[in-house]
Design an enzyme around this catalytic site. Structure first.
Site, short mmCIF file in Angstrom:
data_model
loop_
_atom_site.label_atom_id
_atom_site.label_comp_id
_atom_site.label_asym_id
_atom_site.label_seq_id
_atom_site.Cartn_x
_atom_site.Cartn_y
_atom_site.Cartn_z
N ASP A 191 -8.34 1.33 9.15
CA ASP A 191 -8.64 2.77 8.72
C ASP A 191 -9.55 3.58 9.71
O ASP A 191 -9.24 4.58 9.89
CB ASP A 191 -9.14 2.60 7.43
CG ASP A 191 -8.43 1.92 6.29
OD1 ASP A 191 -7.05 2.12 6.31
OD2 ASP A 191 -8.97 1.50 5.11
N HIS A 203 -4.80 6.65 0.78
CA HIS A 203 -4.13 5.53 0.59
C HIS A 203 -4.76 4.61 -0.20
O HIS A 203 -5.89 4.56 -0.49
CB HIS A 203 -3.50 5.09 2.06
CG HIS A 203 -4.80 4.38 2.65
ND1 HIS A 203 -5.60 5.13 3.59
CD2 HIS A 203 -5.24 3.06 2.76
CE1 HIS A 203 -6.68 4.37 4.08
NE2 HIS A 203 -6.32 3.03 3.62
N GLU A 207 1.00 -1.18 0.15
CA GLU A 207 -0.06 -0.07 0.07
C GLU A 207 0.90 1.30 0.02
O GLU A 207 2.12 1.28 0.29
CB GLU A 207 -1.05 -0.08 1.33
CG GLU A 207 -1.93 -1.13 1.31
CD GLU A 207 -3.02 -0.81 2.40
OE1 GLU A 207 -2.78 0.16 3.34
OE2 GLU A 207 -3.75 -1.77 2.77
N HIS A 212 -5.81 0.70 -1.84
CA HIS A 212 -5.83 -0.79 -1.39
C HIS A 212 -5.89 -1.72 -2.69
O HIS A 212 -6.72 -1.90 -3.41
CB HIS A 212 -7.46 -0.85 -1.05
CG HIS A 212 -7.85 -0.48 0.36
ND1 HIS A 212 -9.12 -0.40 0.81
CD2 HIS A 212 -7.09 0.10 1.49
CE1 HIS A 212 -9.14 0.08 2.25
NE2 HIS A 212 -7.93 0.33 2.33
#
Length: 374
Positions: A338, A325, A261, A327
């Site tokens: 998260d 961010h 990630e 996935h």
């Protein structure tokens, strides 16, 4: 069709084509009389004067007056009118143009919306702020504006009133400066409105005058591509309006970091009243970030300095508006980790106050999640 509900006052003359013989008369009617007189032999003209507020036409009971027009041209420099233009659903046909003089006459701005109102007038304004990061003249203007705001009403201002309206009684401008900007506006508008080429972008025309030395005038046309519009996945009341190409930058970072990630920060402006997040830039993962296939912990290396530099260059108009961010193999929703991050960030942002904005980037798209202030 000329629309104005005000009478011409002496202090209006510095920014108005009408002269002293029109003092005390309704501005729209006085302009109509002048045009009719100048073009007295032209039987094809059709000039209409409407002695009403533009708000009555944009969001009031006289919206039908917009029908049959190809353009709406706003020369009011009024933040109230601009907000009304952004809020109203205009007929399909008219495109919107707005002209303003700002920074004590140093800058003239002509903003023209794109087809189907993308980009919209407010989008163009926000993109203009982002241009100041590289444009010294725009940066100096926003810095001076911030100093004036801080002196007069405090530094916490959600919106900026760019131009000088005719209601401004204290501003002194040379007539040649006003005339130079207005001539540039007319030329720029004519080039767009009479073009047979379908323009897919919006446009901002920036005219720069060096008023402190022998006058030098520079005009630059900057096309503004259509923005990406998103709705917060968890709260449909929030809208995200994102500068063209930013989603591609984040998706490229996703692919470049596989199988891990990655993420970073979102830069822009938040309008709390209208629940809009404007995103003008993305910052990539700092060098001290921790990346793995199942988690991303954003580092802090150089982050405060970078954000502060953006705030400084833009006169405080742009700054932090959220986190993003990836996935790589997951879906668009927030994981338990998260949500723990959301709660941690929210405790700090609620004090400012700002909403907490987390954007998830997958191979299929970008998905914003916004948590309003408690």
């Amino acid at each position: 069709t000329l629309v104005d509900n005000a009478e011409l006052s002496p202090h209006n003359l510095v920014r108005h084509a009408l002269l002293s013989d029109s003092l005390g008369k309704n501005k729209a009617q006085a302009l109509k009389s002048s045009i009719d007189s100048i073009f007295s032999s032209d039987d094809t003209k059709n000039v209409v004067a409407v002695e009403d507020s533009a708000l009555d036409i944009l969001i009031g009971k006289k919206r039908e007056l917009m029908n049959g027009h190809n353009w709406i041209v706003d020369c009011s420099a009024s933040s109230m009118i601009m907000n009304a233009l952004c809020m109203t659903e205009t007929p399909v046909s008219p495109r919107i143009c707005r002209s303003e003089i700002t920074d004590d006459g140093r800058i003239g701005l002509l903003s023209i919306e794109g087809p189907k109102r993308n980009p919209r007038i407010d989008d163009i304004q926000i993109i203009l702020f982002s241009l100041s990061i590289e444009n010294q003249s725009l940066s100096e203007w926003l810095k001076r504006n911030k100093a004036a705001r801080t002196t007069e009403i405090g530094s916490t201002l959600e919106d900026i009133n760019i131009g000088f309206s005719c209601s401004s009684e204290t501003l002194k401008l040379h007539d040649d400066i006003v005339s130079m900007h207005s001539s540039s506006f007319a030329n720029g508008f004519r080039n767009i409105s009479q073009s047979s080429i379908i323009v897919n972008n919006g446009l901002v025309q920036i005219g720069l005058i060096n008023v402190d030395s022998p006058v030098k005038y520079v005009v630059q046309d900057i096309p503004i591509p259509p923005l990406t519009f998103l709705t917060a996945r968890n709260d449909p009341n929030w809208q995200i309006r994102m500068k063209y190409g930013l989603d591609s930058i984040m998706k490229k970072a996703l692919m470049g970091s596989l199988p891990n990630e990655t993420g970073g920060l979102l830069i822009g402006l938040i309008n709390l009243n209208r629940k809009i997040v404007y995103i003008t830039d993305v910052l990539l993962a700092p060098t001290d970030s921790k990346c793995s296939p199942y988690a991303f912990v954003r580092g802090t290396q150089d982050v405060p300095q970078t954000v502060l530099e953006i705030q400084e260059r833009t006169g405080g108009m742009l700054g932090y508006v959220g986190e993003w961010h990836t996935h790589p193999g997951g879906g668009p929703d927030l994981s338990d980790k998260d949500m723990a991050t959301v709660r941690k960030i929210k405790r700090n942002l609620d004090k400012i106050p700002l909403p907490t904005h987390i954007m998830i980037v997958t191979r299929k798209g970008v998905y914003p999640h916004i948590f309003d202030r408690s």
